[in-house]
Design a protein around this motif. Structure first.
Motif, mmCIF file in Angstrom:
data_model
loop_
_atom_site.group_PDB
_atom_site.id
_atom_site.type_symbol
_atom_site.label_atom_id
_atom_site.label_comp_id
_atom_site.label_asym_id
_atom_site.label_seq_id
_atom_site.Cartn_x
_atom_site.Cartn_y
_atom_site.Cartn_z
ATOM 1 N N UNK A 172 32.752 12.876 14.920
ATOM 2 C CA UNK A 172 31.894 13.006 13.802
ATOM 3 C C UNK A 172 30.166 12.455 14.214
ATOM 4 N N UNK A 173 30.343 11.212 14.793
ATOM 5 C CA UNK A 173 29.007 10.672 15.052
ATOM 6 C C UNK A 173 28.501 11.069 16.173
ATOM 7 N N UNK A 174 29.352 11.302 17.440
ATOM 8 C CA UNK A 174 28.735 11.621 18.937
ATOM 9 C C UNK A 174 29.023 12.988 19.166
ATOM 10 N N UNK A 175 29.696 13.747 18.454
ATOM 11 C CA UNK A 175 29.975 15.213 18.769
ATOM 12 C C UNK A 175 28.765 16.300 18.475
ATOM 13 N N UNK A 176 28.881 17.150 18.994
ATOM 14 C CA UNK A 176 27.824 18.294 19.022
ATOM 15 C C UNK A 176 28.694 19.460 18.450
ATOM 16 N N UNK A 177 27.776 20.211 17.757
ATOM 17 C CA UNK A 177 28.197 21.562 17.333
ATOM 18 C C UNK A 177 28.245 22.504 18.624
ATOM 19 N N UNK A 178 29.541 23.264 18.678
ATOM 20 C CA UNK A 178 29.712 23.975 19.975
ATOM 21 C C UNK A 178 30.311 25.350 19.674
ATOM 22 N N UNK A 179 29.621 26.345 19.116
ATOM 23 C CA UNK A 179 30.026 27.591 18.733
ATOM 24 C C UNK A 179 29.917 28.552 19.745
ATOM 25 N N UNK A 180 31.087 28.444 20.526
ATOM 26 C CA UNK A 180 31.465 29.215 21.729
ATOM 27 C C UNK A 180 32.571 30.192 21.456
ATOM 28 N N UNK A 181 33.466 29.654 20.834
ATOM 29 C CA UNK A 181 34.807 30.466 20.456
ATOM 30 C C UNK A 181 35.275 29.886 19.269
ATOM 31 N N UNK A 182 34.325 30.737 18.347
ATOM 32 C CA UNK A 182 34.960 30.588 16.703
ATOM 33 C C UNK A 182 36.195 31.009 16.588
ATOM 34 N N UNK A 183 36.617 32.130 17.009
ATOM 35 C CA UNK A 183 37.990 32.640 16.787
ATOM 36 C C UNK A 183 39.060 31.614 17.183
ATOM 37 N N UNK A 206 16.807 12.010 14.480
ATOM 38 C CA UNK A 206 15.543 11.957 13.843
ATOM 39 C C UNK A 206 15.583 12.687 12.617
ATOM 40 N N UNK A 207 14.950 12.383 11.470
ATOM 41 C CA UNK A 207 15.033 13.115 10.409
ATOM 42 C C UNK A 207 13.715 14.248 10.372
ATOM 43 N N UNK A 208 12.944 14.066 11.367
ATOM 44 C CA UNK A 208 11.914 15.108 11.509
ATOM 45 C C UNK A 208 12.219 15.885 12.746
ATOM 46 N N UNK A 209 10.895 16.366 13.463
ATOM 47 C CA UNK A 209 11.313 17.480 14.578
ATOM 48 C C UNK A 209 11.704 16.741 16.024
ATOM 49 N N UNK A 210 13.085 17.168 16.224
ATOM 50 C CA UNK A 210 13.505 16.531 17.328
ATOM 51 C C UNK A 210 13.219 17.396 18.591
ATOM 52 N N UNK A 211 13.824 16.997 19.691
ATOM 53 C CA UNK A 211 13.875 17.791 20.951
ATOM 54 C C UNK A 211 15.148 18.668 20.609
ATOM 55 N N UNK A 212 15.164 19.655 21.719
ATOM 56 C CA UNK A 212 16.271 20.786 21.599
ATOM 57 C C UNK A 212 17.605 20.495 22.470
ATOM 58 N N UNK A 213 18.854 20.322 21.618
ATOM 59 C CA UNK A 213 19.844 20.151 22.285
ATOM 60 C C UNK A 213 20.699 21.428 22.078
ATOM 61 N N UNK A 214 21.206 22.116 22.922
ATOM 62 C CA UNK A 214 22.011 23.331 22.874
ATOM 63 C C UNK A 214 22.828 23.669 24.216
ATOM 64 N N UNK A 215 23.796 24.691 23.810
ATOM 65 C CA UNK A 215 24.660 25.211 24.776
ATOM 66 C C UNK A 215 24.272 26.265 25.375
ATOM 67 N N UNK A 216 23.616 26.357 26.721
ATOM 68 C CA UNK A 216 23.071 27.373 27.278
ATOM 69 C C UNK A 216 24.350 28.684 27.837
ATOM 70 N N UNK A 217 24.548 29.577 27.053
ATOM 71 C CA UNK A 217 25.685 30.302 27.195
ATOM 72 C C UNK A 217 25.525 31.043 28.728
ATOM 73 N N UNK A 218 24.337 31.436 29.137
ATOM 74 C CA UNK A 218 24.017 32.019 30.274
ATOM 75 C C UNK A 218 24.575 31.047 31.521
#
Length: 432
Positions: free
Chosen positions: A179-190, A207-219
């Motif tokens: 919960x504390x260190x994980x990231x959302x990873x919506x690659x295989x919802x099924x 941060x509760x404000x505008x943060x930097x981007x953290x994401x999975x690049x599918x390409x």
């Protein structure tokens, strides 16, 4: 950890480093070192093979033999425990360094949780969350205890027996790690593969404000962190992964923010003091009658629309979204007595409500009624509290008890401020 993941294909910008943050009580964060980093710079990339996911667990040659029928909140914590028992695993150096505790309300002692008893709904939520975690644990143990291995190696048999003996405390440790260190990873919802943990990337703080981007690049098939603004030397690089009140942060992540921009008090007038929702939808009409003496100022259409035709605009949902935020400058001024601000959700709700009122009522009439409703609900909400937080002694001195006291005092101060704000002041705030 940096050397480990870069040796396996990850890339980390030369101007960033993970280091202890003194103001966080010894916690680790990612900071910019000696040279500024511009906007739009990709500072971390971690290939998918270094992402700790349900899929990795299910493809493991040993663990895959006994992880069937487990959900991610069971699977990933159990896989962390599995890798901790294998010093030869590529994940072992990272898993063995995970904190033993995260100071969340899920991990809090019974004495610490009792500090929340003055607000029954908060207390009930924590008890329910802890019971839910314990249920997941029991179901997990019951599931793997039924596994029968055939033609398996001695290592697999030994590891299965070890996992069957995992205690609740170890499960909670790894559950909170996720919960504390994980990231959302919506690659295989099924496949319900929606969580990932990532070495080094888990050092980035919130941060509760505008943060930097953290994401999975599918390409590109890697996880990336990209700056959204220039980062100056010695500053911490923060991510925004959701909008959370201090109660939510403390419940799931183990910290609070002294100047949380999302500090709010959400009202749920359709709940009793124990947080139970009324079974009948007639409560909405009863509520308005109780506050107004009648509900003639609302057309019958408003009840039908909110309850029957547009579920997302039901009166209970409308009121449930009412929340208040501290006045601008509230914290900086050490407790300003200016009235709190209406949240955007509340403003939008009032605008919707005004559209369904009878046409012969003026905007001034609607504004006054809405202000009266806010004032009455806030005063009723204040009655849910069994005592003022300042009157409660703290039986244990710990980081968790201190954060609980901070959060409880913050919420009580805010709803008290709402309840004490004159109706005339609220009238000026409504967007009718």
């Amino acid at each position: 950890m940096r050397n480990l993941i870069t040796s396996l294909g990850a890339k980390v910008h030369s101007s960033i480093a993970a280091k202890g943050i003194p103001e966080m009580g010894g916690g680790v964060g990612v900071v910019c070192k000696d040279k500024p980093i511009g906007e739009g710079v990709r500072i971390v990339t971690v290939p998918v093979k270094l992402m700790f996911t349900s899929r990795v667990a299910r493809n493991h040659p040993t663990f895959s033999q006994f992880c069937e029928n487990l959900v991610p909140l069971q699977l990933i914590p159990l896989f962390l425990a599995h890798e901790l028992r294998d010093p030869k695993s590529m994940w072992y150096p990272w898993v063995s360094k995970l904190p033993d505790s995260y100071d969340t309300l899920i991990e809090a002692s019974n004495e610490e949780i009792e500090l929340l008893a003055i607000h029954p709904r908060r207390y009930k939520k924590v008890i329910e969350e802890r019971a839910s975690v314990e249920k997941l644990y029991k179901q997990m143990i019951a599931t793997i205890s039924k596994v029968q291995l055939t033609n398996s190696s001695d290592i697999a048999t030994e590891r299965l027996e070890q996992l069957k003996r995992i205690g609740l405390d170890e499960y909670i440790k790894f559950y909170c790690s996720l919960l504390s260190r994980g990231f959302y990873y919506d690659v295989d919802r099924a496949a319900n593969d929606i969580w990932t943990m990532i070495p080094f990337a888990d050092y980035f703080n919130y941060t509760d404000g505008t943060g930097h981007i953290a994401q999975f690049n599918k390409n590109k098939q890697y996880f990336e962190v990209i700056t959204t603004s220039t980062v100056t030397p010695d500053s911490q690089i923060l991510l925004h992964y959701g909008t959370y009140s201090n109660f939510e942060l403390l419940l799931w992540y183990g910290f609070v923010l002294k100047n949380n921009r999302n500090a709010e008090y959400k009202l749920s007038p359709h709940q009793d003091a124990n947080g139970m929702v009324q079974a009948s939808e007639d409560w909405a009409v009863d509520l308005i009658k109780r506050i107004e003496g009648s509900y003639d100022w609302l057309t019958s259409k408003v009840i039908n629309v909110f309850i029957d035709q547009l579920p997302h605009l039901r009166i209970d949902s409308l009121l449930d979204r009412w929340s208040f935020l501290p006045p601008r400058g509230y914290y900086k001024e050490g407790g300003s007595r200016r009235p709190p601000r209406l949240s955007d959700d509340l403003k939008n709700s009032v605008q919707v409500l005004s559209k369904f009122t009878t046409s012969d009522h003026s905007p001034a009439f609607i504004t006054k009624r809405c202000a009266q409703m806010v004032s009455a609900i806030a005063k009723a909400e204040l009655q849910f509290w069994k005592a003022e937080p300042s009157s409660i002694s703290t039986p244990v001195e710990s980081f968790t008890s201190q954060t609980i006291n901070f959060m409880v005092n913050e919420e009580y101060s805010l709803i008290k401020l709402v309840a004490e704000t004159p109706v005339e002041v609220w009238e000026e705030s409504f967007p009718c």
